[in-house]
Design a protein around this motif. Structure first.
Motif, PDB file in Angstrom:
ATOM      1  N   LYS A   1       0.844  -1.190   0.000  1.00  0.00           N
ATOM      2  CA  LYS A   1       0.000   0.000   0.000  1.00  0.00           C
ATOM      3  C   LYS A   1       0.880   1.242   0.000  1.00  0.00           C
ATOM      4  CE  LYS A   1      -3.918   2.146   2.372  1.00  0.00           C
ATOM      5  NZ  LYS A   1      -4.850   2.060   3.520  1.00  0.00           N
ATOM      6  N   VAL A   2       0.698   2.059  -1.035  1.00  0.00           N
ATOM      7  CA  VAL A   2       1.461   3.306  -1.161  1.00  0.00           C
ATOM      8  C   VAL A   2       0.569   4.461  -0.720  1.00  0.00           C
ATOM      9  CG1 VAL A   2       2.734   4.814  -2.725  1.00  0.00           C
ATOM     10  CG2 VAL A   2       2.748   2.339  -3.101  1.00  0.00           C
ATOM     11  N   PRO A   3       0.983   5.243   0.302  1.00  0.00           N
ATOM     12  CA  PRO A   3       0.181   6.393   0.743  1.00  0.00           C
ATOM     13  C   PRO A   3      -0.090   7.352  -0.416  1.00  0.00           C
ATOM     14  CG  PRO A   3       1.978   5.948   2.281  1.00  0.00           C
ATOM     15  CD  PRO A   3       2.212   5.085   1.100  1.00  0.00           C
ATOM     16  N   GLN A   4      -1.262   7.977  -0.366  1.00  0.00           N
ATOM     17  CA  GLN A   4      -1.677   8.833  -1.475  1.00  0.00           C
ATOM     18  C   GLN A   4      -0.679   9.959  -1.723  1.00  0.00           C
ATOM     19  OE1 GLN A   4      -4.178   8.202  -3.501  1.00  0.00           O
ATOM     20  NE2 GLN A   4      -3.670   9.998  -4.750  1.00  0.00           N
ATOM     21  N   ARG A   5      -0.163  10.563  -0.626  1.00  0.00           N
ATOM     22  CA  ARG A   5       0.776  11.674  -0.802  1.00  0.00           C
ATOM     23  C   ARG A   5       2.056  11.208  -1.471  1.00  0.00           C
ATOM     24  NH1 ARG A   5       4.948  14.030   1.869  1.00  0.00           N
ATOM     25  NH2 ARG A   5       4.913  12.463   3.513  1.00  0.00           N
ATOM     26  N   LEU A   6       2.509  10.008  -1.095  1.00  0.00           N
ATOM     27  CA  LEU A   6       3.722   9.454  -1.692  1.00  0.00           C
ATOM     28  C   LEU A   6       3.456   9.011  -3.132  1.00  0.00           C
ATOM     29  CD1 LEU A   6       6.668   8.676  -1.215  1.00  0.00           C
ATOM     30  CD2 LEU A   6       5.889   6.452  -0.375  1.00  0.00           C
ATOM     31  N   LYS A   7       2.233   8.559  -3.402  1.00  0.00           N
ATOM     32  CA  LYS A   7       1.902   8.105  -4.749  1.00  0.00           C
ATOM     33  C   LYS A   7       2.017   9.239  -5.757  1.00  0.00           C
ATOM     34  CE  LYS A   7      -1.514   5.237  -5.124  1.00  0.00           C
ATOM     35  NZ  LYS A   7      -2.888   4.680  -5.200  1.00  0.00           N
ATOM     36  N   ILE A   8       1.694  10.449  -5.314  1.00  0.00           N
ATOM     37  CA  ILE A   8       1.795  11.608  -6.222  1.00  0.00           C
ATOM     38  C   ILE A   8       3.250  11.828  -6.627  1.00  0.00           C
ATOM     39  CG2 ILE A   8       1.488  14.104  -6.387  1.00  0.00           C
ATOM     40  CD1 ILE A   8      -0.883  13.800  -4.445  1.00  0.00           C
ATOM     41  N   GLY A   9       4.156  11.733  -5.652  1.00  0.00           N
ATOM     42  CA  GLY A   9       5.579  11.910  -5.944  1.00  0.00           C
ATOM     43  C   GLY A   9       6.121  10.785  -6.815  1.00  0.00           C
ATOM     44  N   ILE A  10       5.664   9.558  -6.544  1.00  0.00           N
ATOM     45  CA  ILE A  10       6.109   8.418  -7.355  1.00  0.00           C
ATOM     46  C   ILE A  10       5.643   8.571  -8.793  1.00  0.00           C
ATOM     47  CG2 ILE A  10       5.748   5.942  -7.707  1.00  0.00           C
ATOM     48  CD1 ILE A  10       5.825   5.581  -4.689  1.00  0.00           C
ATOM     49  N   ASP A  11       4.367   8.980  -8.961  1.00  0.00           N
ATOM     50  CA  ASP A  11       3.848   9.167 -10.317  1.00  0.00           C
ATOM     51  C   ASP A  11       4.616  10.254 -11.057  1.00  0.00           C
ATOM     52  OD1 ASP A  11       2.037   7.205  -9.939  1.00  0.00           O
ATOM     53  OD2 ASP A  11       0.275   8.492  -9.752  1.00  0.00           O
ATOM     54  N   LEU A  12       5.014  11.292 -10.340  1.00  0.00           N
ATOM     55  CA  LEU A  12       5.786  12.371 -10.966  1.00  0.00           C
ATOM     56  C   LEU A  12       7.122  11.834 -11.473  1.00  0.00           C
ATOM     57  CD1 LEU A  12       6.018  15.411 -11.584  1.00  0.00           C
ATOM     58  CD2 LEU A  12       7.040  15.708  -9.317  1.00  0.00           C
ATOM     59  N   THR A  13       7.785  11.020 -10.674  1.00  0.00           N
ATOM     60  CA  THR A  13       9.080  10.433 -11.069  1.00  0.00           C
ATOM     61  C   THR A  13       8.915   9.459 -12.222  1.00  0.00           C
ATOM     62  OG1 THR A  13       9.843  10.617  -8.774  1.00  0.00           O
ATOM     63  CG2 THR A  13      11.098   9.190 -10.232  1.00  0.00           C
ATOM     64  N   LEU A  14       7.869   8.623 -12.154  1.00  0.00           N
ATOM     65  CA  LEU A  14       7.646   7.649 -13.219  1.00  0.00           C
ATOM     66  C   LEU A  14       7.256   8.331 -14.523  1.00  0.00           C
ATOM     67  CD1 LEU A  14       5.731   4.784 -11.341  1.00  0.00           C
ATOM     68  CD2 LEU A  14       8.165   4.983 -11.816  1.00  0.00           C
ATOM     69  N   ARG A  15       6.520   9.462 -14.413  1.00  0.00           N
ATOM     70  CA  ARG A  15       6.150  10.207 -15.622  1.00  0.00           C
ATOM     71  C   ARG A  15       7.393  10.763 -16.302  1.00  0.00           C
ATOM     72  NH1 ARG A  15       2.474  12.934 -13.512  1.00  0.00           N
ATOM     73  NH2 ARG A  15       0.654  11.742 -14.210  1.00  0.00           N
ATOM     74  N   LYS A  16       8.348  11.229 -15.511  1.00  0.00           N
ATOM     75  CA  LYS A  16       9.619  11.701 -16.084  1.00  0.00           C
ATOM     76  C   LYS A  16      10.309  10.577 -16.847  1.00  0.00           C
ATOM     77  CE  LYS A  16      10.807  15.206 -12.585  1.00  0.00           C
ATOM     78  NZ  LYS A  16      11.801  15.564 -11.529  1.00  0.00           N
ATOM     79  N   MET A  17      10.281   9.366 -16.262  1.00  0.00           N
ATOM     80  CA  MET A  17      10.933   8.229 -16.913  1.00  0.00           C
ATOM     81  C   MET A  17      10.235   7.890 -18.230  1.00  0.00           C
ATOM     82  SD  MET A  17      12.031   4.531 -15.340  1.00  0.00           S
ATOM     83  CE  MET A  17      10.382   4.065 -14.864  1.00  0.00           C
ATOM     84  N   LEU A  18       8.912   7.943 -18.247  1.00  0.00           N
ATOM     85  CA  LEU A  18       8.181   7.664 -19.479  1.00  0.00           C
ATOM     86  C   LEU A  18       8.482   8.708 -20.546  1.00  0.00           C
ATOM     87  CD1 LEU A  18       4.736   6.534 -18.008  1.00  0.00           C
ATOM     88  CD2 LEU A  18       6.340   5.106 -19.302  1.00  0.00           C
ATOM     89  N   THR A  19       8.611   9.944 -20.128  1.00  0.00           N
ATOM     90  CA  THR A  19       8.945  11.018 -21.078  1.00  0.00           C
ATOM     91  C   THR A  19      10.339  10.801 -21.651  1.00  0.00           C
ATOM     92  OG1 THR A  19       7.554  12.559 -19.831  1.00  0.00           O
ATOM     93  CG2 THR A  19       9.167  13.502 -21.372  1.00  0.00           C
ATOM     94  N   ARG A  20      11.285  10.464 -20.791  1.00  0.00           N
ATOM     95  CA  ARG A  20      12.651  10.196 -21.247  1.00  0.00           C
ATOM     96  C   ARG A  20      12.665   8.995 -22.195  1.00  0.00           C
ATOM     97  NH1 ARG A  20      17.270  11.232 -17.439  1.00  0.00           N
ATOM     98  NH2 ARG A  20      16.797  13.146 -16.313  1.00  0.00           N
TER      99      ARG A  20
END
Length: 876
Positions: free
Chosen positions: A228-247
């Motif tokens: 279970k990933v806390p919602q606040r942490l999930k936002i930061g994780i999604d931001l990092t993963l989105r950068k990876m997808l863009t790269r």
């Protein structure tokens, strides 16, 4: 470990005089079998005691045994030999009825009259305690067999499959899966699924549409049903993963590949096919550049973490075939606080926050080394071993396609035909054919490749279980039956089954010649050859004729699962035994696993015909059957080849010795070696081999035929099945270059030394340190080569572990152990102290030479070795 007689005297304090019946039974022990039971059975306690079952006092002896079995089954103690073959039947009428589906010989023995008298002698409480909390081993005059207790006296714990099945926490099971060792299996032998030279790098991160890619990627790394990933942490994780997808979207993979691992090489047409392999350093550099450009900096957390991950990446690429990396070595020295994008809280780094963040990092590192990095590797490179080696080499997919295209074109035209009636290649249960995937293994000879057929194991988990069950109950027993038929057939030549038997056969031949020719070897003539395209050329109709002929003398087969524990090496081997043909050796502990399969003669024929005639090679969207021959890699191919080539040697008179001549024939698979005192026989065999063995559609590789004469000035050494043979003196040894350096990875030095001792025992089992076969010079050379191999494995195993005083003590004990093992094998040392000194010096100096190449790492070991050598020299 004590005899049952000593046990009841010392532990139970049985008073025989208090009971007339007990006294009578005991005194008449030599007549009723009780004496034999008490003196031939030995007992030792289990490592952990468990509570005893409640047994009613009015139960008879057999019912007490059954109650104990039911109790053990209810507690998931499936590794106890008493439970083998039993299950608890449960239905609406019966809750715990004991059901026996295979005869358990141990239980039958325990229910005998002699054991009933022993039960009466010690009482029900003590008898039940023995069945539940002790191990009993019986000696029958030839070997030991276990009749009570967990297999090999292992701790009372449920087997792994039972622990998984009974686990209430899917998360716990998943964490165990996450932290299992990392291997190179996920990117080995991965061929492209289409013929295009395009590298499908778009699927490296996700195969979904752009809308779902982010959620699918997060789910792949951090499964929502497991963590279970806390919602606040999930936002930061999604931001990092989105950068990876863009790269990922903007990354020019092919351009980087062409720059670091260029497809063109000057004078490339002059290179052999192995000359096109990529150096591991280039592949590593490519992966480093890709990871640096693909992963945002915050994913690594820090330069230190990044360096550690890259170092582990090098270790992953350096793994040999079947090698592995312990997961904790991947996590070692990683700074958790640096992974800020995975920190539950930046301000309060509490114990709970630490555990939660640590779990997230474990999931991330596991995904990195089990999914992302293997996907990148298999997208651009074909990773494989070279035939008969374990080191992994790398080819660009497009280069490999060009290299193998001519070979595959000829292979498909010559041996395969499209299976046009098959429409279901993926399913194991719905198809009428056995489908296999194609594996391409390059050989050492230029432009030669080996095609291995790897069985498909079903489209889903359910079909996989059907496949495994069929392999266990049908294919594996049939394989053993074929080996049994081969072993049972009398032949004019001595059959060998592994390279470890070569030295023994040559020694027997040598001793016979020395006896015949007054301790002087006569002039000898050799011929060595192998069969061209052995599996592809073998005629299937001839195979079936030979097998059916062998089956005429049989009346069905009982194949029983048995275990043999080698008390010398500590190795437990599980094997199927046909018609009780395997007798335990004196140093083995025999354990009957009970599971028995019965196959009639027709069952065997049906299985072989299915495997031989209906095995199809699945390539892209088509599958292909063989016109003739066998697929290498099929479970039954090797034993079929052995049966056929044994028949070949019996069929041709050229292989039979002439009167007053001596001939030794050695064969392993398609490798033949003939040693004879008759030069004319060697000439006849050579002529036959050059022309081909027509009946068996076999022809020798002409460029690999070697014929040699042992004239006084001939010091030729030939290599046969990785064994070196000195022709003039009939001496045999194994060079260190033919020994694989095993990749032993563990954080336990005790386990590493245990593996090294087992490895040393394997090396010394080739019996080339026998002074009745080899000269002392050759024996010492053989010991040196073995030590060289073991020391390299030792250095590899301890390259990342701390070298402390405890390790040095273990190292000294390890050396003493292998010195003793060597002296036990080299019997001449018992009579000649000088040779014993040479053996000890060879082992110590061999390790010293090897460890000195990394003196700073193994400083304490080197000091110890030098001191031991000094003491040894002073003693002499």
């Amino acid at each position: 470990m004590k005899s049952l007689y000593e046990f009841i005297q010392d532990k139970l304090g049985t008073d025989f005089e208090s009971n007339a019946l007990k006294q009578d039974n005991f005194e008449c022990g030599q007549f009723n079998g009780l004496d034999e039971l008490l003196t031939t059975c030995f007992i030792l306690p289990n490592s952990r005691k468990i509570a005893l079952p409640s047994i009613s006092g009015d139960l008879n002896h057999k019912s007490v045994v059954d109650q104990c079995i039911t109790y053990l089954l209810s507690g998931d103690f499936f590794n106890n030999v008493l439970t083998f073959g039993y299950r608890i039947a449960r239905n609406e009428n019966v809750n715990n009825s004991l059901f026996c589906h295979s005869t358990n010989v141990s239980v039958t023995l325990l229910k005998s009259t002699t054991w009933r008298m022993f039960h009466d002698l010690i009482g029900t409480y003590a008898f039940v305690d023995i069945l539940v909390n002790y191990t009993v081993i019986q000696f029958n005059g030839q070997f030991f067999s276990q009749i009570v207790g967990n297999k090999c006296n292992e701790p009372h714990l449920p087997p792994k499959w039972a622990q998984r099945a009974s686990s209430s926490s899917e998360r716990t099971v998943q964490m165990k899966q996450l932290t299992r060792p990392v291997t190179n299996k996920s990117f080995l032998h991965k061929l492209k699924t289409n013929s295009s030279t395009f590298f499908p790098y778009g699927r490296i991160l996700s195969s979904s549409s752009s809308i779902n890619r982010l959620s699918e990627l997060r789910e792949a790394i951090f499964p929502s049903n497991l963590i279970k990933v806390p919602q606040r942490l999930k936002i930061g994780i999604d931001l990092t993963l989105r950068k990876m997808l863009t790269r990922h979207k903007g990354l020019n993979y092919v351009s980087i590949l062409n720059n670091i691992c260029p497809p063109l090489i000057e004078n490339g047409s002059e290179l052999s096919h192995l000359g096109w392999q990529l150096p591991k350093e280039q592949v590593l550099r490519f992966l480093i550049v890709i990871l640096q450009k693909l992963l945002p900096k915050e994913m690594f957390g820090s330069k230190k973490n990044k360096c550690k991950i890259i170092r582990n990446l090098n270790s992953l690429l350096s793994l040999p075939l079947h090698g592995c990396l312990p997961f904790n070595s991947l996590m070692k020295n990683l700074r958790l606080k640096d992974f800020k994008w995975l920190l539950v809280s930046d301000s309060s780094f509490t114990k709970q926050n630490f555990e939660n963040s640590n779990q997230l990092v474990i999931y991330f590192v596991s995904w990195l080394f089990r999914q992302l990095i293997p996907k990148i590797i298999q997208t651009f490179f074909y990773c494989t071993e070279i035939s008969s080696t374990v080191a992994i080499v790398f080819f660009r997919h497009d280069i490999l396609d060009k290299l193998v295209a001519p070979f595959l074109r000829e292979y498909f035209e010559k041996y395969l035909i499209e299976n046009s009636i098959c429409r279901n290649h993926n399913s194991y249960t719905l198809s009428n054919f056995n489908h296999c995937r194609m594996r391409i293994i390059p050989k050492k000879s230029n432009n030669e490749f080996r095609i291995i057929a790897i069985p498909c194991e079903g489209a889903d988990e359910e079909e996989f279980m059907v496949y495994k069950e069929n392999h266990k109950r049908v294919i594996a027993p049939t394989q053993k039956i074929l080996e049994y038929l081969r072993n049972k057939r009398p032949t004019d030549f001595v059959k060998i089954y592994s390279p470890t038997q070569i030295a023994d056969r040559i020694k027997e031949f040598k001793q016979g010649l020395l006896k015949k020719f007054n301790n002087v070897l006569p002039e000898l003539y050799f011929m060595k050859f192998d069969v061209k395209s052995c599996y592809d050329s073998i005629p299937r109709t001839e195979c079936m004729r030979i097998i059916k002929r062998a089956l005429k003398k049989e009346n069905g087969f009982f194949v029983r699962s048995q275990s043999f524990f080698n008390t010398n090496t500590g190795i437990l081997k599980l094997t199927n035994v046909v018609n009780a043909s395997r007798t335990p050796k004196p140093y083995e502990l025999y354990i009957d696993n009970v599971r028995t399969v019965h196959l009639s003669n027709q069952d065997v024929i049906d299985v072989i015909e299915m495997e031989t005639f209906k095995t199809a090679l699945w390539v892209q969207d088509k599958c292909y059957l063989r016109e003739d021959g066998l697929f290498q890699g099929s479970s039954l191919s090797a034993p079929i080849v052995d049966l056929v080539y044994d028949d070949l040697l019996e069929f041709y008179d050229e292989f039979k010795a002439s009167p007053n001549q001596d001939t030794l024939i050695l064969r392993l698979a398609d490798d033949f070696l003939v040693i004879s005192t008759d030069q004319q026989q060697i000439s006849r065999i050579k002529k036959l081999a050059m022309g081909g063995f027509e009946k068996y559609n076999a022809k020798a590789n002409e460029d690999k035929i070697i014929t040699v004469c042992s004239q006084p000035n001939n010091d030729t050494v030939i290599q046969f099945c990785a064994m070196h043979i000195f022709i003039k003196e009939l001496e045999v040894w194994k060079h260190s270059s033919t020994m694989n350096i095993f990749n032993i990875r563990s954080n336990s030095s005790k386990k590493i030394f245990g593996r090294l001792i087992s490895l040393f025992n394997t090396r010394i089992s080739y019996k080339t340190a026998d002074s009745n076969l080899n000269s002392i010079t050759t024996v010492l050379m053989q010991i040196y080569h073995i030590v060289k191999n073991i020391s390299e494995s030792y250095k590899s195993a301890f390259k990342d572990l701390s070298m402390n005083d405890t390790q040095n003590i273990q190292f000294s004990s390890f050396l003493l152990r292998i010195i003793k093992m060597t002296l036990d094998v080299c019997l001449i040392t018992r009579y000649d102290p000088l040779i014993e000194y040479e053996v000890r010096y060879t082992i110590l100096n061999g390790f010293l030479e090897s460890l000195c190449s990394n003196a700073s790492r193994f400083k304490k070991n080197i000091i110890f070795l030098r001191e031991e050598i000094q003491h040894l020299q002073a003693y002499i």
